[in-house]
Design an enzyme around this catalytic site. Structure first.
Site, PDB file in Angstrom:
ATOM      1  N   ASN A   9       0.832  -1.203   0.000  1.00 43.96           N
ATOM      2  CA  ASN A   9       0.000   0.000   0.000  1.00 43.96           C
ATOM      3  C   ASN A   9       0.876   1.267   0.000  1.00 43.96           C
ATOM      4  O   ASN A   9       1.455   1.631   1.020  1.00 43.96           O
ATOM      5  CB  ASN A   9      -0.871  -0.077   1.268  1.00 43.96           C
ATOM      6  CG  ASN A   9      -1.807   1.097   1.407  1.00 43.96           C
ATOM      7  OD1 ASN A   9      -1.627   2.110   0.760  1.00 43.96           O
ATOM      8  ND2 ASN A   9      -2.790   0.945   2.279  1.00 43.96           N
ATOM      9  N   PRO A  10       0.978   1.972  -1.160  1.00 50.34           N
ATOM     10  CA  PRO A  10       1.878   3.131  -1.244  1.00 50.34           C
ATOM     11  C   PRO A  10       1.478   4.268  -0.311  1.00 50.34           C
ATOM     12  O   PRO A  10       2.315   5.061   0.108  1.00 50.34           O
ATOM     13  CB  PRO A  10       1.767   3.568  -2.716  1.00 50.34           C
ATOM     14  CG  PRO A  10       0.613   2.850  -3.299  1.00 50.34           C
ATOM     15  CD  PRO A  10       0.252   1.715  -2.407  1.00 50.34           C
ATOM     16  N   LYS A  12       0.573   3.997   2.793  1.00 53.65           N
ATOM     17  CA  LYS A  12       1.200   3.774   4.096  1.00 53.65           C
ATOM     18  C   LYS A  12       2.657   4.238   4.054  1.00 53.65           C
ATOM     19  O   LYS A  12       3.173   4.762   5.016  1.00 53.65           O
ATOM     20  CB  LYS A  12       1.172   2.279   4.455  1.00 53.65           C
ATOM     21  CG  LYS A  12      -0.141   1.817   4.997  1.00 53.65           C
ATOM     22  CD  LYS A  12       0.019   0.460   5.666  1.00 53.65           C
ATOM     23  CE  LYS A  12      -1.290   0.001   6.239  1.00 53.65           C
ATOM     24  NZ  LYS A  12      -1.200  -1.347   6.819  1.00 53.65           N
ATOM     25  N   ASP A  69       0.437  -3.915  11.820  1.00 54.19           N
ATOM     26  CA  ASP A  69      -0.868  -4.581  11.777  1.00 54.19           C
ATOM     27  C   ASP A  69      -1.824  -3.778  12.641  1.00 54.19           C
ATOM     28  O   ASP A  69      -1.441  -3.305  13.712  1.00 54.19           O
ATOM     29  CB  ASP A  69      -0.759  -6.026  12.277  1.00 54.19           C
ATOM     30  CG  ASP A  69      -1.953  -6.863  11.833  1.00 54.19           C
ATOM     31  OD1 ASP A  69      -2.494  -6.608  10.732  1.00 54.19           O
ATOM     32  OD2 ASP A  69      -2.360  -7.769  12.577  1.00 54.19           O
ATOM     33  N   SER A  70      -3.035  -3.609  12.137  1.00 53.69           N
ATOM     34  CA  SER A  70      -4.031  -2.795  12.839  1.00 53.69           C
ATOM     35  C   SER A  70      -5.378  -3.470  12.798  1.00 53.69           C
ATOM     36  O   SER A  70      -5.614  -4.363  11.972  1.00 53.69           O
ATOM     37  CB  SER A  70      -4.237  -1.440  12.152  1.00 53.69           C
ATOM     38  OG  SER A  70      -3.059  -0.803  11.869  1.00 53.69           O
ATOM     39  N   PHE A 150     -11.059   5.359   5.328  1.00 53.36           N
ATOM     40  CA  PHE A 150     -11.280   4.033   4.735  1.00 53.36           C
ATOM     41  C   PHE A 150     -11.774   3.091   5.830  1.00 53.36           C
ATOM     42  O   PHE A 150     -11.931   3.492   6.993  1.00 53.36           O
ATOM     43  CB  PHE A 150      -9.974   3.497   4.116  1.00 53.36           C
ATOM     44  CG  PHE A 150      -8.935   3.129   5.139  1.00 53.36           C
ATOM     45  CD1 PHE A 150      -8.185   4.107   5.780  1.00 53.36           C
ATOM     46  CD2 PHE A 150      -8.713   1.797   5.489  1.00 53.36           C
ATOM     47  CE1 PHE A 150      -7.238   3.770   6.739  1.00 53.36           C
ATOM     48  CE2 PHE A 150      -7.761   1.452   6.456  1.00 53.36           C
ATOM     49  CZ  PHE A 150      -7.025   2.443   7.074  1.00 53.36           C
ATOM     50  N   GLY A 151     -11.987   1.861   5.473  1.00 54.06           N
ATOM     51  CA  GLY A 151     -12.311   0.818   6.461  1.00 54.06           C
ATOM     52  C   GLY A 151     -13.534   1.173   7.305  1.00 54.06           C
ATOM     53  O   GLY A 151     -14.592   1.516   6.790  1.00 54.06           O
ATOM     54  N   HIS A 178      -4.889   5.619  16.257  1.00 52.34           N
ATOM     55  CA  HIS A 178      -4.042   4.497  16.651  1.00 52.34           C
ATOM     56  C   HIS A 178      -2.755   4.501  15.833  1.00 52.34           C
ATOM     57  O   HIS A 178      -1.662   4.375  16.356  1.00 52.34           O
ATOM     58  CB  HIS A 178      -4.814   3.191  16.434  1.00 52.34           C
ATOM     59  CG  HIS A 178      -5.467   3.075  15.087  1.00 52.34           C
ATOM     60  ND1 HIS A 178      -6.312   4.055  14.591  1.00 52.34           N
ATOM     61  CD2 HIS A 178      -5.392   2.148  14.109  1.00 52.34           C
ATOM     62  CE1 HIS A 178      -6.710   3.707  13.389  1.00 52.34           C
ATOM     63  NE2 HIS A 178      -6.159   2.557  13.056  1.00 52.34           N
ATOM     64  N   ARG A 179      -2.872   4.689  14.499  1.00 50.15           N
ATOM     65  CA  ARG A 179      -1.694   4.628  13.636  1.00 50.15           C
ATOM     66  C   ARG A 179      -0.783   5.823  13.897  1.00 50.15           C
ATOM     67  O   ARG A 179       0.432   5.678  13.970  1.00 50.15           O
ATOM     68  CB  ARG A 179      -2.126   4.572  12.159  1.00 50.15           C
ATOM     69  CG  ARG A 179      -0.983   4.217  11.228  1.00 50.15           C
ATOM     70  CD  ARG A 179      -1.431   3.896   9.815  1.00 50.15           C
ATOM     71  NE  ARG A 179      -2.276   2.727   9.766  1.00 50.15           N
ATOM     72  CZ  ARG A 179      -3.607   2.756   9.697  1.00 50.15           C
ATOM     73  NH1 ARG A 179      -4.243   3.891   9.609  1.00 50.15           N
ATOM     74  NH2 ARG A 179      -4.296   1.649   9.679  1.00 50.15           N
TER      75      ARG A 179
END
Ligand code: ITT
Length: 200
Positions: A9-10, A12, A69-70, A150-151, A178-179
């Site tokens: 995923n570019p 990220k 990982d999330s 997203f998500g 979180h990220r």
């Protein structure tokens, strides 16, 4: 020092490169160093999966490698979807379908507490490791709201902002997410590591 980010995923990569740029590190994707590592996410925790990704890419490239990982954990569902967030409900669902399924599974329930979690792991060829974790608490809304992100962003509600993640700008989200929190902790740890290992 060059770091490989274990992702296809570019977006990220851009996010991480921007945060780490003032440490003088270069973040490249697997594609940019000519590898595509299929990592089976067989871990039972975010940390195990982040470490599996980082280690596999480090072994394939010989370069320090970062895996993350999330996922979204809902208290009343005993932490589900958790590490299965990306595939909640099976392969046939898209982001909107997964949000609908989660709302359906919470129908009639008033305890809607949830949190997002991210673990970032870096594996060095020397065998050394760094790991950082970030969390963001919220609740699951009663209906999707907002179009950004997203998500599960449209249904993840931040109580004190009275908005979902999908109603925030990318900058507003990164300041509390979180990220964002994991990346900021990771940056601190990486700065310490680089100070202790000036030769790389
Ligand atoms: P890679 O492993 O290929 O990097 P991924 O989509 O699996 O991508 P994550 O491990 O970061 O990425 O997240 C797993 C899932 O958790 C993701 O597909 C979303 O459904 C959900 N998720 C994670 N972070 C999110 C966020 O900030 N907003 C909304 N949903 C998120």
């Amino acid at each position: 020092m060059k770091f490989v980010l274990a992702t296809q995923n570019p977006k990220k990569r851009e996010e991480m490169a921007a945060i780490l740029s003032d440490l003088g590190v270069e973040v490249v994707t697997e594609e940019e160093v000519g590898v595509k590592v299929e990592v089976e996410e067989t871990g039972e925790t975010f940390a195990e999966n982040a470490a599996l990704k980082a280690k596999a890419v480090m072994e394939a490239t010989g370069l320090p490698s970062i895996g993350d990982d999330s996922g979204l954990c809902v208290d009343i569902l005993n932490g589900a979807p958790g590490i299965y967030s990306a595939r909640y409900g099976g392969e046939g669902l898209d982001d909107a379908g997964r949000c609908r399924l989660l709302l359906e599974n919470l129908r009639g329930l008033t305890d809607r507490r949830a949190h997002f979690e991210t673990v970032i792991c870096c594996a060095f060829p020397s065998g050394e490791w760094l790991a950082a974790q970030g969390r963001c608490d919220g609740t699951i809304a009663f209906a999707p709201m907002g179009a950004n992100g997203f998500g599960y962003d449209p249904i993840f509600f931040i109580t004190n902002l009275k908005k979902t993640f999908a109603q925030l700008t990318a900058e507003e989200k990164a300041a509390i997410s979180h990220r964002g929190n994991a990346l900021r902790e990771f940056k601190e740890k990486l700065a310490e590591y680089l100070a202790e290992h000036p030769e790389g």
